[in-house]
Write a protein that holds these residues in place. Structure first.
Motif, PDB file in Angstrom:
ATOM      1  N   THR A 130       0.834  -1.209   0.000  1.00  0.00           N
ATOM      2  CA  THR A 130       0.000   0.000   0.000  1.00  0.00           C
ATOM      3  C   THR A 130       0.867   1.256   0.000  1.00  0.00           C
ATOM      4  OG1 THR A 130      -0.158  -0.261   2.408  1.00  0.00           O
ATOM      5  CG2 THR A 130      -1.979  -1.102   1.080  1.00  0.00           C
ATOM      6  N   ASN A 131       1.498   1.510  -1.148  1.00  0.00           N
ATOM      7  CA  ASN A 131       2.318   2.707  -1.308  1.00  0.00           C
ATOM      8  C   ASN A 131       1.857   3.572  -2.469  1.00  0.00           C
ATOM      9  OD1 ASN A 131       4.195   1.991   0.783  1.00  0.00           O
ATOM     10  ND2 ASN A 131       5.065   0.472  -0.618  1.00  0.00           N
ATOM     11  N   PRO A 153      -1.279   4.622   4.082  1.00  0.00           N
ATOM     12  CA  PRO A 153      -1.439   5.431   5.292  1.00  0.00           C
ATOM     13  C   PRO A 153      -0.612   6.705   5.305  1.00  0.00           C
ATOM     14  CG  PRO A 153      -0.006   3.573   5.741  1.00  0.00           C
ATOM     15  CD  PRO A 153      -0.520   3.374   4.345  1.00  0.00           C
ATOM     16  N   ALA A 154       0.319   6.864   4.380  1.00  0.00           N
ATOM     17  CA  ALA A 154       1.211   8.026   4.399  1.00  0.00           C
ATOM     18  C   ALA A 154       0.442   9.311   4.124  1.00  0.00           C
ATOM     19  CB  ALA A 154       2.319   7.861   3.368  1.00  0.00           C
ATOM     20  N   TRP A 180      -9.779   6.817   4.851  1.00  0.00           N
ATOM     21  CA  TRP A 180      -8.315   6.762   4.825  1.00  0.00           C
ATOM     22  C   TRP A 180      -7.837   5.764   5.880  1.00  0.00           C
ATOM     23  CZ3 TRP A 180      -5.529  11.832   3.294  1.00  0.00           C
ATOM     24  CH2 TRP A 180      -4.214  11.564   2.903  1.00  0.00           C
ATOM     25  N   ASN A 181      -7.242   4.653   5.418  1.00  0.00           N
ATOM     26  CA  ASN A 181      -6.647   3.680   6.343  1.00  0.00           C
ATOM     27  C   ASN A 181      -5.276   4.203   6.765  1.00  0.00           C
ATOM     28  OD1 ASN A 181      -8.861   2.006   5.957  1.00  0.00           O
ATOM     29  ND2 ASN A 181      -7.900   0.893   4.285  1.00  0.00           N
ATOM     30  N   ALA A 188      -0.388  15.259   9.267  1.00  0.00           N
ATOM     31  CA  ALA A 188      -1.532  15.946   8.672  1.00  0.00           C
ATOM     32  C   ALA A 188      -2.007  15.230   7.416  1.00  0.00           C
ATOM     33  CB  ALA A 188      -1.168  17.393   8.368  1.00  0.00           C
ATOM     34  N   HIS A 189      -3.102  14.492   7.534  1.00  0.00           N
ATOM     35  CA  HIS A 189      -3.742  13.834   6.402  1.00  0.00           C
ATOM     36  C   HIS A 189      -4.804  14.787   5.855  1.00  0.00           C
ATOM     37  CE1 HIS A 189      -1.962  10.477   8.614  1.00  0.00           C
ATOM     38  NE2 HIS A 189      -2.067   9.747   7.528  1.00  0.00           N
ATOM     39  N   VAL A 190      -4.589  15.271   4.630  1.00  0.00           N
ATOM     40  CA  VAL A 190      -5.476  16.275   4.053  1.00  0.00           C
ATOM     41  C   VAL A 190      -6.469  15.614   3.100  1.00  0.00           C
ATOM     42  CG1 VAL A 190      -5.616  18.384   2.689  1.00  0.00           C
ATOM     43  CG2 VAL A 190      -3.684  18.037   4.251  1.00  0.00           C
ATOM     44  N   TYR A 191      -7.757  15.818   3.388  1.00  0.00           N
ATOM     45  CA  TYR A 191      -8.836  15.372   2.515  1.00  0.00           C
ATOM     46  C   TYR A 191      -9.162  16.560   1.604  1.00  0.00           C
ATOM     47  CZ  TYR A 191      -9.629  11.535   5.885  1.00  0.00           C
ATOM     48  OH  TYR A 191      -9.486  10.439   6.708  1.00  0.00           O
TER      49      TYR A 191
END
Length: 525
Positions: A130-131, A153-154, A180-181, A188-191
């Motif tokens: 999962t990259n 997950p990055a 988002w897994n 900071a995971h930006v949607y």
């Protein structure tokens, strides 16, 4: 076109190939060698259709570019390995199929500002390795009432330029979800949400290295009136707008909803973005604005304790919430008049034959003045019999108790009137007490336990029974049981395997009394 073929049973090995007017994979396994590419030209007719078990097995640098639609009817994820890139390079394209596709790298390209529509649940990032990355670029990715899952997950798993992900669905339950897994990855995971040409990203800045999956959807409403509410929400009162009653169509709330659900315990800092045109507040629209969260029974988090920011009427505005550990529906409200006091529970219990104990709990209070204790003989016309002062301003849970004496001189029905400092008010539910307290089953406690289900505890002075009905947020009867109650303490567990949401538990007593309890159900696995 240049074509390099190696033919074996159900296998084609491609070097560089251009197909016009679409490509149908009728059960073949397409294997890439090195930096091989397939380009399906033909504009809107440049489709890729996979069926009868067909799949693509790309190399790490392999590329499939299509100008038309992607359709996967192959009863598999579409790929034999987590490699390669699919480029949607047309003007208006869609992702279709009877099976969900799991892309490794998915890149939106072609006409700037074109819309790529997702017509089936889809994943990007790969299955095991999962990259992979979703590159939105300058296009619009329309979720179209489906779930987009990011398996990488990055924080770099999603990139975007001037484009955005469209999550708008004018429904109480928004099915246009970006999932988002995140595994144990922090940051900071930006949607990258947006609407009508404006980017309104939502940031989930994860601060704890716990395994978690975060679902987010967002929407405004077509009439700019905050309606429909998120399906689990039953309370949006604007205290300085008496005409709104229990309908916060105008007043103190920005016209945008965020539904944030977590699978796994997590702490995060949140950044909410809205359009200035969605600021329909009539109460200090350019004053401080902050987020409030619905916990299934009331609006918690006095927004003055959050990282509030000045409201905007043009462009975009933001507001932050730091250290969030619980999630659900969020709105942005005026700091001057946030959504006020909410009652979590109210009960009336016999103390002896001639007195009644009233107990209630508030989730939060803002400009609260007092509680009037009301009594009625018919359940319709109420009179004030006492007053209890409130806490005025509090973001914590507060417990109250009051003993009513000389009950035989009063009616059987009790209710609270919650009065704010500006004299606006709300009424609680109605509680019933039997004429003969010795025959009354004490008002039970109802709560949800993830391991056991719904738990009902009560103390009864006599053996009796009651019927319990469980109703979901849509008003559907989920389960009905007749429960025998023994004299003394009772603890009863019902496990109806409920999905996340808010449920109404109605208890019908043999003496005609009805008790209703609203419970939030949150499962973390």
């Amino acid at each position: 076109m240049k074509l390099c073929l190696k033919i074996s049973l159900f296998m084609l090995s491609f070097c560089n190939s251009v197909f016009a007017q679409g490509l149908i994979n009728n059960g073949a396994r397409i294997v890439f060698s090195g930096a091989a590419q397939i380009y399906v030209a033909g504009g809107t007719n440049g489709d890729y259709l996979s069926q009868v078990g067909g799949q693509i097995d790309p190399s790490a640098t392999g590329i499939v570019t299509i100008e038309g639609d992607w359709t996967n009817n192959s009863a598999n994820t579409g790929f034999g390995s987590d490699n390669g890139t699919v480029i949607l390079n047309g003007a208006a394209e869609s992702i279709n199929g009877t099976s969900s596709t799991t892309f490794y790298n998915l890149t939106l390209a072609g006409t700037v500002g074109s819309t790529k529509t997702q017509n089936v649940n889809t994943s990007v990032g790969g299955v095991t390795t999962t990259n992979g990355v979703l590159s939105v670029g300058s296009d619009i990715y329309n979720l179209n009432s489906n779930i987009l899952t990011i398996t990488n997950p990055a924080i770099t798993a999603v990139t975007y330029g001037t484009g955005y992900v469209l999550s708008e669905t004018n429904l109480g339950t928004n099915p246009s979800i970006m999932r988002w897994n995140m595994s144990t990855i922090t940051g900071a995971h930006v949607y990258p949400f947006g609407v009508a040409g404006t980017q309104i990203p939502f940031t989930f800045n994860k601060t704890t290295a716990t395994t978690s999956t975060i679902d987010v959807s967002t929407r405004a409403t077509a009439a700019s009136n905050n309606l429909p509410w998120e399906s689990s929400v039953s309370f949006m009162y604007c205290p300085n707008n008496a005409s709104s009653g229990n309908n916060c169509a105008i007043g103190s709330v920005i016209d945008r909803w965020w539904q944030v659900n977590n699978n796994g315990a997590v702490t995060a800092n949140l950044i909410f973005t809205y359009r200035g045109s969605e600021n329909t507040m009539t109460i200090s629209p350019t004053g401080l604005v902050g987020p409030q969260w619905w916990n299934g029974a009331g609006w918690l988090l006095d927004n003055s304790n959050n990282a509030s920011a000045s409201g905007v009427l043009a462009g975009t505005g933001t507001a932050n919430l730091n250290g969030a550990t619980t999630f659900g529906p969020f709105v942005l409200t005026s700091n001057l008049v946030p959504l006020p006091i909410e009652l979590l529970d109210f009960s009336a219990t016999c103390k002896d034959n001639n007195s009644v104990i009233l107990n209630w709990t508030s989730a939060s209070e803002r400009n609260s003045s007092h509680f009037d204790i009301m009594n009625s003989s018919d359940g319709i016309n109420f009179n004030k019999i006492a007053t209890v002062n409130g806490y005025e301003n509090s973001s914590s849970i507060n417990k109250y108790s009051y003993t009513v004496l000389n009950k035989t001189e009063l009616g059987n029905y009790f209710r609270l009137k919650m009065v704010d400092a500006d004299l606006t008010s709300q009424n609680s539910k109605i509680e019933f007490v039997s004429n003969d307290c010795n025959l009354k089953v004490e008002t039970p406690t109802v709560y949800y336990n993830q391991q056991n289900g719904i738990v009902i505890t009560s103390t009864s002075k006599n053996a009796t029974n009651y019927t319990v009905n469980i109703i979901d947020a849509a008003g559907r009867l989920i389960r009905s049981n007749s429960l025998p109650i023994k004299e003394g303490y009772n603890s009863i567990t019902i496990n109806p395997e409920l999905a996340n949401g808010v449920y109404l538990v109605n208890l019908f007593y043999t003496n005609g009394q009805v008790v209703s309890k609203k419970i939030p159900v949150i499962n973390n696995n």
